[in-house]
Scaffold this active site. Structure first.
Site, mmCIF file in Angstrom:
data_model
loop_
_atom_site.group_PDB
_atom_site.id
_atom_site.type_symbol
_atom_site.label_atom_id
_atom_site.label_comp_id
_atom_site.label_asym_id
_atom_site.label_seq_id
_atom_site.Cartn_x
_atom_site.Cartn_y
_atom_site.Cartn_z
ATOM 1 C CG LEU A 1 -1.958 -1.066 1.373
ATOM 2 C CD1 LEU A 1 -2.703 -0.930 2.695
ATOM 3 C CD2 LEU A 1 -2.943 -1.004 0.208
ATOM 4 C CG ASP A 2 -0.114 4.829 -2.218
ATOM 5 O OD1 ASP A 2 -0.562 5.393 -1.199
ATOM 6 O OD2 ASP A 2 -0.729 4.791 -3.289
ATOM 7 N NE ARG A 3 5.875 8.629 1.880
ATOM 8 C CZ ARG A 3 6.954 8.309 2.574
ATOM 9 N NH1 ARG A 3 6.941 8.359 3.891
ATOM 10 N NH2 ARG A 3 8.053 7.951 1.942
ATOM 11 C CG ASP A 4 0.009 9.879 0.271
ATOM 12 O OD1 ASP A 4 0.437 10.246 1.376
ATOM 13 O OD2 ASP A 4 0.464 10.293 -0.818
ATOM 14 C CB THR A 5 -3.118 3.654 0.339
ATOM 15 O OG1 THR A 5 -3.155 4.338 -0.916
ATOM 16 C CG2 THR A 5 -4.300 2.702 0.412
#
Length: 237
Positions: free
Chosen positions: A101-105
């Site tokens: 999951l990316d940093r903003d998810t």
């Protein structure tokens, strides 16, 4: 497996460190009797400083990843491993994230040291669905569900159309998107393709396994029942 190697592989320290723990009497049975490195004892009957030994190899964790953390082991910022006991980063075999999951998810992230299980989960053959809850910058137009379900949507710079995906509208700026594939930043790019922008993204389910009420930043080990749910299609009896 000898006790020193077993405990070292769980990340409690080097073999030298673990040997010192035995000499200091820190490793005992459930009754507090000191164990020795050559004792024959089951995993469940080992205590370190009075605490049960961490689960053996084959560990699977569910983590509620907060925004601001990455799934890398080398990122200079905050990483998901910071949310686990420090020794979990030292386990052998390694504890790896199942996908990213990316940093903003935020949301449901699985980690395991079972390589075969990891590959089974991420393999396209498994067709495990993933549900993402998206908050959008602009109102939905109304035609997104049909386009996402068509199997014809092309993302920028990609030659192959996306597999059909299901969009459920919660309100004009909130929707749940169910995917069966995992391309790079797929949800954000899908909404960008229809002229919108994702301002917040949260994964709430993988297969039949839901994040539920696990607090942000918390984690728990999965049991056999959880793994059965993971591979059980939603709605199956």
């Amino acid at each position: 497996m000898k006790l020193v190697k077993l405990i070292a592989n769980l990340g409690y320290g080097s073999r030298k460190d673990v040997a010192l723990m035995f000499r200091e009497g820190r490793i005992t049975d459930p009754q507090g009797e000191v164990l020795y490195a050559d004792d024959k004892v089951s995993h469940a009957d080992i205590r370190i400083d009075g605490e049960p030994l961490d689960p053996p190899a084959g560990l699977v964790l569910m983590l509620h990843k907060p925004v601001g953390y990455t799934c890398s082991t080398k990122d200079p910022g905050r990483i998901v491993y910071d949310l686990l006991p420090p020794r979990y980063r030292l386990r052998s075999p390694l504890l790896s994230t199942v996908g990213r999951l990316d940093r903003d998810t935020s949301g449901l992230l699985l980690l395991t040291d079972d390589g075969a299980l990891l590959h089974r989960i991420v393999s396209p053959k498994s067709q495990l669905s993933k549900v993402y809850e998206a908050t959008l910058a602009h109102d939905l137009r109304g035609d997104e569900a049909g386009l996402f379900a068509s199997g014809t949507l092309l993302l920028e710079s990609e030659p192959t159309p996306l597999a059909p995906a299901r969009l459920e509208v919660v309100d004009p700026r909130h929707a749940a998107l169910t995917l069966t594939e995992g391309r790079y930043h797929q949800v954000r790019r899908m909404f960008a393709a229809v002229g919108n922008h994702v301002t917040a993204l949260h994964r709430s389910r993988i297969g039949g396994l839901e994040l539920g009420d696990l607090p942000s930043g918390d984690w728990r080990a999965l049991d056999a029942g959880d793994l059965d749910r993971l591979f059980t299609p939603v709605g199956a009896t």
